[in-house]
Each structure stands twice: as C-alpha cells, then as structure tokens.
Write an enzyme that holds these catalytic residues in place. Sequence first.
Site, PDB file in Angstrom:
ATOM      1  N   LYS A 157      82.752  14.302  94.273  1.00 39.35           N
ATOM      2  CA  LYS A 157      82.966  15.701  94.656  1.00 39.35           C
ATOM      3  C   LYS A 157      84.386  16.093  94.269  1.00 39.35           C
ATOM      4  CE  LYS A 157      83.157  18.646  98.791  1.00 39.35           C
ATOM      5  NZ  LYS A 157      83.016  18.641 100.260  1.00 39.35           N
ATOM      6  N   ASP A 195      77.783  22.546 109.361  1.00 41.88           N
ATOM      7  CA  ASP A 195      77.085  23.134 108.214  1.00 41.88           C
ATOM      8  C   ASP A 195      75.795  22.362 107.936  1.00 41.88           C
ATOM      9  OD1 ASP A 195      76.829  25.118 106.331  1.00 41.88           O
ATOM     10  OD2 ASP A 195      77.871  24.017 104.754  1.00 41.88           O
ATOM     11  N   GLY A 204      75.775  19.536  90.997  1.00 39.71           N
ATOM     12  CA  GLY A 204      75.707  20.789  91.737  1.00 39.71           C
ATOM     13  C   GLY A 204      77.094  21.313  92.014  1.00 39.71           C
ATOM     14  N   GLY A 236      79.337  24.394  94.750  1.00 44.38           N
ATOM     15  CA  GLY A 236      79.297  25.322  95.878  1.00 44.38           C
ATOM     16  C   GLY A 236      80.668  25.902  96.132  1.00 44.38           C
ATOM     17  N   GLY A 237      80.863  26.390  97.361  1.00 42.38           N
ATOM     18  CA  GLY A 237      82.118  27.050  97.691  1.00 42.38           C
ATOM     19  C   GLY A 237      83.313  26.129  97.678  1.00 42.38           C
ATOM     20  N   PHE A 238      83.084  24.793  97.746  1.00 38.54           N
ATOM     21  CA  PHE A 238      84.203  23.867  97.812  1.00 38.54           C
ATOM     22  C   PHE A 238      84.372  23.057  96.529  1.00 38.54           C
ATOM     23  CE2 PHE A 238      83.309  24.116 102.495  1.00 38.54           C
ATOM     24  CZ  PHE A 238      84.387  24.935 102.727  1.00 38.54           C
ATOM     25  N   GLY A 239      83.703  23.429  95.446  1.00 34.62           N
ATOM     26  CA  GLY A 239      83.917  22.733  94.199  1.00 34.62           C
ATOM     27  C   GLY A 239      82.631  22.187  93.614  1.00 34.62           C
ATOM     28  N   LYS A 240      82.776  21.248  92.681  1.00 26.34           N
ATOM     29  CA  LYS A 240      81.647  20.711  91.930  1.00 26.34           C
ATOM     30  C   LYS A 240      81.421  19.240  92.271  1.00 26.34           C
ATOM     31  CE  LYS A 240      82.459  23.878  88.061  1.00 26.34           C
ATOM     32  NZ  LYS A 240      82.726  24.002  86.607  1.00 26.34           N
ATOM     33  N   VAL A 241      80.161  18.798  92.104  1.00 27.36           N
ATOM     34  CA  VAL A 241      79.796  17.399  92.344  1.00 27.36           C
ATOM     35  C   VAL A 241      79.224  16.827  91.046  1.00 27.36           C
ATOM     36  CG1 VAL A 241      78.423  15.799  93.715  1.00 27.36           C
ATOM     37  CG2 VAL A 241      79.306  17.900  94.760  1.00 27.36           C
TER      38      VAL A 241
END
Length: 696
Positions: free
Chosen positions: A373, A474, A351, A353-358
């Site tokens: 992450k 969050d 996945g 998101g706003g903070f990068g990829k996992v």
Amino acid sequence: MPKNITFFLLLLSLVLPAASQQDGFSYIGFSRGDANSSNISLNGVAEIEDSGILRLTNETSRLIGHAFYPDRLQFKNATDGAAFSFSTAFAFAAVPEYTTLGGHGLAFVIAPSKELQGALPSQYLGLLNASDVGNFSNHVFAVEFDTVQDFEFGDINDNHVGIDINNLVSNISTAVAYYGNDGKKNNISIKAGHTLQAWVDYDGVGKVLNVTVSPFSSKPPRPLLSFPVDLSTILHDQMFVGFSASTGLLSSSHYLLGWNFKMNGIARSLDLASLPALPQPKKKDPTFVIAISATSVAVLIAIIVAAVYLFYKIKNADVIEPWELEMGPHRFSYSELKSATKGFRDRELLGFGGFGKVYKGTLPVSRAEVAVKRVSHESRQGIREFVAEIGSIGQLRHRNLVQLQGWCRRRADLLLVYDYMPNGSLDKFLFFDDESRPSKTLLLWAQRFRILRGVASALLYLHEEWEHVVIHRDIKASNVLLDADLNGRLGDFGLAKLYEHGANPSTTRVVGTLGYLAPELTRTGKATTSSDVFAFGALVLEVVCGRRPIDHKATPEELILVDWVWERWSSGRWTDVVDPSLGGNYDREEVEVAIKVGLMCSHPAAAARPTMREAVRYLDGGDAVEVPEPPSPPMGLEGNSQAGFDDFVHSYPSSSFDKLSPCSITPTRDAAVSAGHGKVGPLAHSTFSRLSRVSV
C-alpha cells in the site's frame, strides 16, 4: 488613648493587609536551594540543574514537568470580583532530542492547583486530560508554546503560540514571530534550541491580554497576540502561577532560565546575557580534531573519486527518522519494495482509494507475494495515521485480520506491506454491477456465512481481546479481503482509532463510508465500538442480500437496504431479501440468524445494539443459543438525526467528507418518493435528509 496613636493604629490596620499580598517576584536563574527551601514548587520530572537552569522535561517520551510559585496569589479584587492586571516575563528554550522535531511544548499557566492532578502528557501539555478538556469548571488559563501540530485540538502548525482557556483548543493562536522596530514581522522557531523571552500582560481595566515573544532582552514594540478577554469569570480569587511542559512519542528538553512576575504592574524584562547558558554539545577532543585534519587530504581524494556514486546513493537512500526505529514490525528498504512491484508500475496495481494505491509485489529474496500500500503524497492520512497504523497493526495477530508484514518510508512515500490476498475484496464477489467482479464466480451461502463469522471474530478480537481497544471505523465489503480459500480477513486499518481500555474514545474527524456510518457518529463525531457494530450490521445485510447499503439504482422503497430488509422482516417476507443469485440454495436457519443479527446491529439507537461478543455468539450459536428478535427502530428518528447531522455539517470542513461514499449520490427524499409513488421507511427519512445535504 491619644488621638495620634489611634490614627496610627487605624493606618497600620489598612496597610498590613495590602503589604501581606504578594505583588511580584523574580528569578534570575534558579538554584537547587530554591526547591528545597520552598522558593519554587516542582513536580513530575522537573528539576534544577547545577548551572541554574530549571529543566521541566528531559529526553524521555510521555512525561510531565511542572514548576509553580509555591504560594497562591490574589488575582481578583475582593470588593467587586474583577480580575487584577498582571504581567510576567520569562526566558525559556526547547531543545528537541532530534532537530526540527518537537515534543510537545510548554505553557505558562494560572491554575487552582500547582499539582494539576490527572493531567496527561503529549498533546495535553501536562495541563488537562481527555475527560476534563473543555470543561468550564477547570478554571485554567494558559499560554501555550507548542512544537507539535495536534489535529485533535485544531493546531495551526508545529510552531505556534496559543491562548487556552479551560481547553487545549486555543481561543486564538499564531505562528511564533516578533515585530521589529521597523514594523516587520520576523518568524522564529521554538524548536531551534535557542533562548527566547516571552511577555504575558493582562490589562484588567481594558480586559485585553497581550502575548509577546522575542529572541532578545528588549521587549518588541508590538505584541504578537492581542486578545480581548475578561478573566474575572475564569480565575478564582486566589490562584497558583507557573509552568507546565510535556513530551510525547518524541521528546524535548524544555528549559526555564529566568522569570519575573508583577501583579498590578509591568514585569521587568530579563537580561538574557545575565541568565544561565543553555547546555552546549560536548566539544571534540583536540587530538581527535588534529587526527581528522591530518587525514583529510586522503579522505578528500577518495570522496572526489566516488562523488558520482555517493551522490546517486544519497539521492536514493532511505531517510530513517529516530522514531521509526521504535516502530513495530520489519522495516523494508525502498529499493526492495520498488523491485518487488517492478517499479510500482500500473500493471501491478491491485486497487486505489482515498489513501493511495495498492500494488502486488514479489519480494526479491523470499519470492513471497505481498500487497504494498503506497500512500500518495496528497493523501490526508499523513505521518500521524501512518504511525498509528504501524503501531497497532504490527502487533495484532488474528486469523481473520490481514497481517502487516512490514513497512517503509522514503521522503513523502509511506508504504505498508501486507499479506497478499489472491481473491481480492469481498465486494467484487457480491455485486453484479461491478466491472471488476470475477466472471462466473459465485459465493455460496456457506462461504458467505463463514466470512461473516470470521469478520465478527476479528472485530471481537479488536474490541475486547487485544491489550488495547482498536476501533476500525471503516468496516465494509471492500475492506474484507479473501484469501486463497475464500476466508474473510478484515483489512485497511488506515482509519483505525487506538485507545487504552477505559479511555474516552473521542475523535476529531468523522470518517467512514456513507451507509455504514452510525447515526450517533454524525451527531457526536465520536467513534465507538458500537459504531463499528453498526457498520458490521450493514455488512451482514450486504452479504445476505447481495446489495450495497445505499443503492442509487434501486427504487425509492429499496434505496436504503436496512429499511427494505426491516419492512420485509416485519411482514414475514424476509426470504424476499436473500440474494437472488443464490438461486434459493442456502441454509434457511443460518440466513434467518444473519438477518436478525444484521438488523440488531443496524439499530439506530446505540444502546439497543448487541456487542461483538453477543454477535459472535449468535452467529456461532447452533441450537443451544436463542437469537432474540431484533428491536423495532423508534419512530420519529429523523427529527433527532437531522438536527445532529446539521450540527455535523457545520462543525466539520468539507474535506472531512472525502471518504464518505464510493459513488455520487444526491437524491432528495421528496424526489425519490415522487418518482416511486411510494413510501420510505423510518430509517430512510433521516438518510434522505443527509444525502440531500452532502455532495459526496
């Protein structure tokens, strides 16, 4: 009495008070006798070295050093209360423990007290603390020479000069530089470990403050900063004048080599050549140098032979900063994680998101499955949040938290290694509109209720049971991960705010996801445990109803989940909100408790929400615990919420909203009501207003 004697006594009575007022002083270097004879007042770790240098801080983290002229000076005219003109010149230097890294800086300061009681180190520079920063009652004036960029106070960079009045948020600041005789601006670095001279000149008539910096003895023809200000309202009649410095996670030695001060006049510039020299690195033993020289030819041959290999190794080596050695759990090598994720290929992507990829990975030696992450280069998370995440998560231990196994940093790549959760995130099991939702997979009510109890237990641990308070900030279904047994584990602490028990939990940015943000958070910008409780309430209703807190596909009456649930609860039709995919197979009492807890936690007034300890007790309760009825939300909420949100929008840059919502929602209240020919609940009014003003 003769007239000439009378005149002499009258003249003497006028001269003595003026003569008693100290109008200036000079330190050309310092001596150990200065402190002992009260010629200068030191506290904190400040000390005078044998060389004549005054060392404000040393290479120890989170310390304060103060050096003040021991007597109060008269800064205001007793007749009209106007601030006098004053001028000072001082030579200083900052020598970081590690080159290019600051830690944090020093400041010239005028204050009511030379002890500055309660002041904190790190970003507070030993001047103020979290509770009094920004208070008009401080009566503190400072010129900061800062070597760390503190986002909390809006610093422009990690090498700047700023004018601070009762606050660590500078009234004006600029990068350190000086103007030459040709008018050209020349940049200089405070952290370079060289002696610099600074001049601070206040014109009490023109009400202008000038700050000048130079690496030379002579004063540049043009000031670096010129700031119109009337210090009459800031300063008391009598004040102390001196210096304050501090260190943070990284340390730096802050030195003062000389100091001239003049009231109602111009302070004389310091001759840098006549001041004590900065400590120099110890020279190598000549015998050692000769031995190295004698073997240099052989070493050179070996280096040439291995040049290509060494170049490859250096290019791919992990760069380890000194502060990284102090950080929590296991540090993985970059090559190990690259191999585990098969080169971070897209096929291993779990996945983003706003903070990068996992990515999914398998460690080469142990063959254990992990989630890696990888924070992207353009991410706003950065080193500060990365260090906070390591320092907090690495020490947390709870069965319902995703465990951080280790970490790695290579150049701009920031990597965190977590336990692998084979069933992914909770949201994929709740929402039928998600393409990624596992096919033919349904979370039974017993599984959902166990997940809610687990997340509640994890939040209680974060809020009250660990040695620090951790605010997650969050909480949402996509941040609840499911292990092989479908147990819920709270993850993604990239936004966590860690602070000591009893401290003021202030934040500098509003971050989170729309629909989970507590109303007071958008007004004050301060995340608290209560704002976490609000987000948990949204999660509870989300799990019960199988719907997102804000569903842009729903009718206007059902757009805001909490409003819809409250309306059905108030009319006794709460069974209407239960996820229809359960087919009526659920424990009625447990669902009723969950709805009550969700509504209580979602209350718009923070004081009306339960604590996580109470929420856990309600969810775990059984027959012995009576769950109270959720308090009604106050009417007229939209007025207060809207005013607060308007302040929020004008106070924060647009980039602060980047994480606010997982989808694009820009309806207006009037359009929604018109389309549905219906009404929206008391909580929805304020939510519609917010949605119409933010493009997310």
